[in-house]
Design a protein around this motif. Structure first.
Motif, PDB file in Angstrom:
ATOM      1  N   SER A  18       0.858  -1.270  -0.081  1.00  0.00           N
ATOM      2  CA  SER A  18      -0.213  -0.105   0.009  1.00  0.00           C
ATOM      3  C   SER A  18       0.884   1.305   0.096  1.00  0.00           C
ATOM      4  O   SER A  18       1.950   1.488   0.787  1.00  0.00           O
ATOM      5  CB  SER A  18      -0.938  -0.026   1.061  1.00  0.00           C
ATOM      6  N   LEU A  21       0.233   4.580   3.179  1.00  0.00           N
ATOM      7  CA  LEU A  21      -0.783   4.244   4.047  1.00  0.00           C
ATOM      8  C   LEU A  21      -1.004   4.951   5.298  1.00  0.00           C
ATOM      9  O   LEU A  21      -2.152   5.288   5.404  1.00  0.00           O
ATOM     10  CB  LEU A  21      -0.087   2.730   4.397  1.00  0.00           C
ATOM     11  N   ALA A  22      -0.183   5.266   5.940  1.00  0.00           N
ATOM     12  CA  ALA A  22      -0.402   6.076   7.271  1.00  0.00           C
ATOM     13  C   ALA A  22      -0.911   7.536   6.857  1.00  0.00           C
ATOM     14  O   ALA A  22      -1.872   7.733   7.742  1.00  0.00           O
ATOM     15  CB  ALA A  22       1.108   6.107   8.258  1.00  0.00           C
ATOM     16  N   GLU A  23      -0.342   8.150   5.867  1.00  0.00           N
ATOM     17  CA  GLU A  23      -0.918   9.654   5.778  1.00  0.00           C
ATOM     18  C   GLU A  23      -2.282   9.434   5.385  1.00  0.00           C
ATOM     19  O   GLU A  23      -3.043  10.373   5.816  1.00  0.00           O
ATOM     20  CB  GLU A  23       0.031   9.959   4.434  1.00  0.00           C
ATOM     21  N   VAL A  25      -4.765   7.027   5.959  1.00  0.00           N
ATOM     22  CA  VAL A  25      -5.455   6.769   7.078  1.00  0.00           C
ATOM     23  C   VAL A  25      -5.726   7.874   8.142  1.00  0.00           C
ATOM     24  O   VAL A  25      -6.750   8.133   8.859  1.00  0.00           O
ATOM     25  CB  VAL A  25      -5.170   5.420   7.482  1.00  0.00           C
ATOM     26  N   ASP A  26      -4.492   8.574   8.280  1.00  0.00           N
ATOM     27  CA  ASP A  26      -4.486   9.807   9.024  1.00  0.00           C
ATOM     28  C   ASP A  26      -5.281  10.691   8.934  1.00  0.00           C
ATOM     29  O   ASP A  26      -6.463  11.349   9.475  1.00  0.00           O
ATOM     30  CB  ASP A  26      -3.046  10.432   9.255  1.00  0.00           C
ATOM     31  N   HIS A  46      -5.280  -0.452   3.005  1.00  0.00           N
ATOM     32  CA  HIS A  46      -5.848   0.578   3.490  1.00  0.00           C
ATOM     33  C   HIS A  46      -6.970   0.152   4.433  1.00  0.00           C
ATOM     34  O   HIS A  46      -7.151   0.682   5.742  1.00  0.00           O
ATOM     35  CB  HIS A  46      -6.105   1.594   2.458  1.00  0.00           C
ATOM     36  N   GLU A  49      -5.884  -1.262   7.883  1.00  0.00           N
ATOM     37  CA  GLU A  49      -5.400   0.265   8.580  1.00  0.00           C
ATOM     38  C   GLU A  49      -6.418   0.792   9.367  1.00  0.00           C
ATOM     39  O   GLU A  49      -6.623   0.910  10.465  1.00  0.00           O
ATOM     40  CB  GLU A  49      -4.444   0.829   7.836  1.00  0.00           C
ATOM     41  N   LYS A  52      -7.942  -1.621  12.083  1.00  0.00           N
ATOM     42  CA  LYS A  52      -6.848  -1.546  13.000  1.00  0.00           C
ATOM     43  C   LYS A  52      -7.385  -0.490  13.858  1.00  0.00           C
ATOM     44  O   LYS A  52      -7.420  -0.529  15.228  1.00  0.00           O
ATOM     45  CB  LYS A  52      -5.473  -1.673  12.552  1.00  0.00           C
ATOM     46  N   ARG A  53      -7.548   0.595  13.297  1.00  0.00           N
ATOM     47  CA  ARG A  53      -7.456   2.123  14.257  1.00  0.00           C
ATOM     48  C   ARG A  53      -8.868   1.958  14.896  1.00  0.00           C
ATOM     49  O   ARG A  53      -8.823   2.525  15.775  1.00  0.00           O
ATOM     50  CB  ARG A  53      -7.129   3.325  13.153  1.00  0.00           C
ATOM     51  N   GLU A  56      -8.356  -0.070  17.864  1.00  0.00           N
ATOM     52  CA  GLU A  56      -7.428   0.301  18.915  1.00  0.00           C
ATOM     53  C   GLU A  56      -8.223   1.217  19.701  1.00  0.00           C
ATOM     54  O   GLU A  56      -7.975   1.564  21.158  1.00  0.00           O
ATOM     55  CB  GLU A  56      -6.270   1.233  18.222  1.00  0.00           C
ATOM     56  N   GLU A 330       9.985   5.675   1.664  1.00  0.00           N
ATOM     57  CA  GLU A 330       9.179   4.821   0.866  1.00  0.00           C
ATOM     58  C   GLU A 330       9.183   4.694  -0.590  1.00  0.00           C
ATOM     59  O   GLU A 330       9.147   3.384  -1.152  1.00  0.00           O
ATOM     60  CB  GLU A 330       7.741   5.620   1.103  1.00  0.00           C
TER      61      GLU A 330
END
Ligand SMILES: C[S@@+](CC[C@H](N)C(=O)[O-])C[C@H]1O[C@@H](n2cnc3c(N)ncnc32)[C@H](O)[C@@H]1O
Length: 349
Positions: A18, A21-23, A25-26, A46, A49, A52-53, A56, A330
């Motif tokens: 992916s 990914l973090a950017e 989903v943030d 994605h 993720e 997962k969030r 959490e 990346e």
């Protein structure tokens, strides 16, 4: 690209990595109790993720005592093979998967019991590494396969139809417009001469020879050599990259779908919900940028008109003034990320 695509040691299957990914989903700002749609589920990176969030942040006591923290996650993909792989991996209690074009996002939402989306919608455009790396899908100019390139195998138009049936002018036009390929005319001429063309490697070879032997290409190469860079700055990507991109865009009507999707997605979002889009070439990014800008305008009167009389209102607040791109780590780990651009907006009430 295929030489850096990781292979899952358990299944020996090619894996999709992916991008951003973090950017991405943030920017979706995932919160429990809200609904999220991944309009291009793909390999589920994605989507996983997002799940997962949510997990959490979800307090089990709250979920047990009330249903208010219940989130809904939906995945869409127009490729049935991709979806069936995902169905085996993602628990259906956590995510509802739909085989559809994302242009039909409103109908998909309705099927899932939703008239609006209060969390966010994500689209990570283009094709996955799994699709490219399966020669039988016909996306690759490195591995031989039939001229197919359909993301949705139930549609009738294939790359074979375009390559073998379209007029020289129509071919040259799409290769120029969708591939931004300056040798479009000689490529189209050579395709017509070589018909019938059956496989991806045959097509890639015709394109490579057209580019190599075109007068303009030779002149450009000569100019670079005489400038003394010895060809170092020459675009090292395969000469068929742009033509394959153009034919793929035409087969799947990617730009027409993107425009409709952006309009439908923004209409579906509730105030404060988010739209996040990752593009992989300039035509897509330009379209996202222009449509976002249009939706962010609070007045559509002519620019010289002294007072607004249009009663329009902005639909979107753009939260990425400049597109977010992958950092060097990346890009080093995943070459596909080098052309990725991420833009995001918040729906305005
Ligand atoms: C780049 S991949 C997405 C990868 C995914 N984000 C991940 O992390 O695994 C793009 C996916 O979008 C799908 N796709 C492309 N255009 C689509 C469309 N118009 N409607 C639905 N799915 C589409 C493709 O079939 C492909 O599986």
């Amino acid at each position: 690209m295929s030489d850096i695509t990781p292979i899952n040691p358990d299944t020996q299957e090619l894996q999709h990595v992916s991008v951003l990914l973090a950017e991405a989903v943030d920017l979706l700002d995932v919160r429990p109790g809200r609904t999220y749609i991944d309009a291009t589920a793909g390999a589920g990176g994605h989507l996983s993720e997002i799940l997962k969030r949510l997990k959490e942040q979800t307090n089990p006591a709250v979920v047990e005592s009330t249903q208010s923290a219940q989130s809904q996650v939906i995945g869409i993909d127009r490729d049935e093979d991709t979806l069936s792989r995902l169905r085996n991996r993602l628990p259906k209690e956590q995510v509802q998967l739909f085989h559809a074009n994302f242009t039909d996002i409103k109908e998909v939402a309705q099927q899932a019991g939703l008239s609006t989306v209060n969390g966010g919608i994500l689209a990570d455009l283009g094709v996955s590494s799994m699709q490219i790396d399966q020669p039988e899908r016909g996306f690759s100019f490195n591995k031989d396969g039939p001229l197919d390139m359909r993301m949705d195998k139930s549609q009738s138009l294939t790359a074979w139809d375009i390559v073998n049936k379209w007029s020289e002018e129509d071919l040259a036009n799409i290769i120029f417009e969708y591939g931004e390929e300056r040798y479009s005319r000689s490529i189209a001429k050579n395709i017509i001469r070589a018909r019938p063309i059956e496989t991806t490697l045959q097509l890639a070879d015709i394109v490579a020879r057209s580019v190599r032997y075109s007068g303009a290409a030779r002149k450009a190469q000569h100019k670079r050599k005489s400038k003394g860079d010895g060809g170092k700055n020459f675009d090292s990507s395969h000469p068929a990259t742009r033509t394959f991109q153009a034919i793929r865009i035409a087969v799947n009507d990617e730009l027409g779908s993107l425009k409709k999707f952006l309009e439908e997605a923004v209409a579906l979002l509730e105030p404060d919900a988010r739209l996040v889009v990752i593009t992989f070439h300039s035509l897509e990014d330009r379209m996202v940028k222009q449509i976002f800008r249009q939706m962010a305008l609070s007045c559509h009167c002519p620019p010289r008109q002294p007072q607004c009389t249009c009663d329009a209102k902005a639909d979107l607040l753009i939260i990425t003034k400049k597109p977010i791109v992958a950092d060097s780590a990346e890009v080093l780990a995943n070459i596909r990320s080098r052309s990725a651009k991420l833009r995001a907006g918040i729906k305005i009430g």
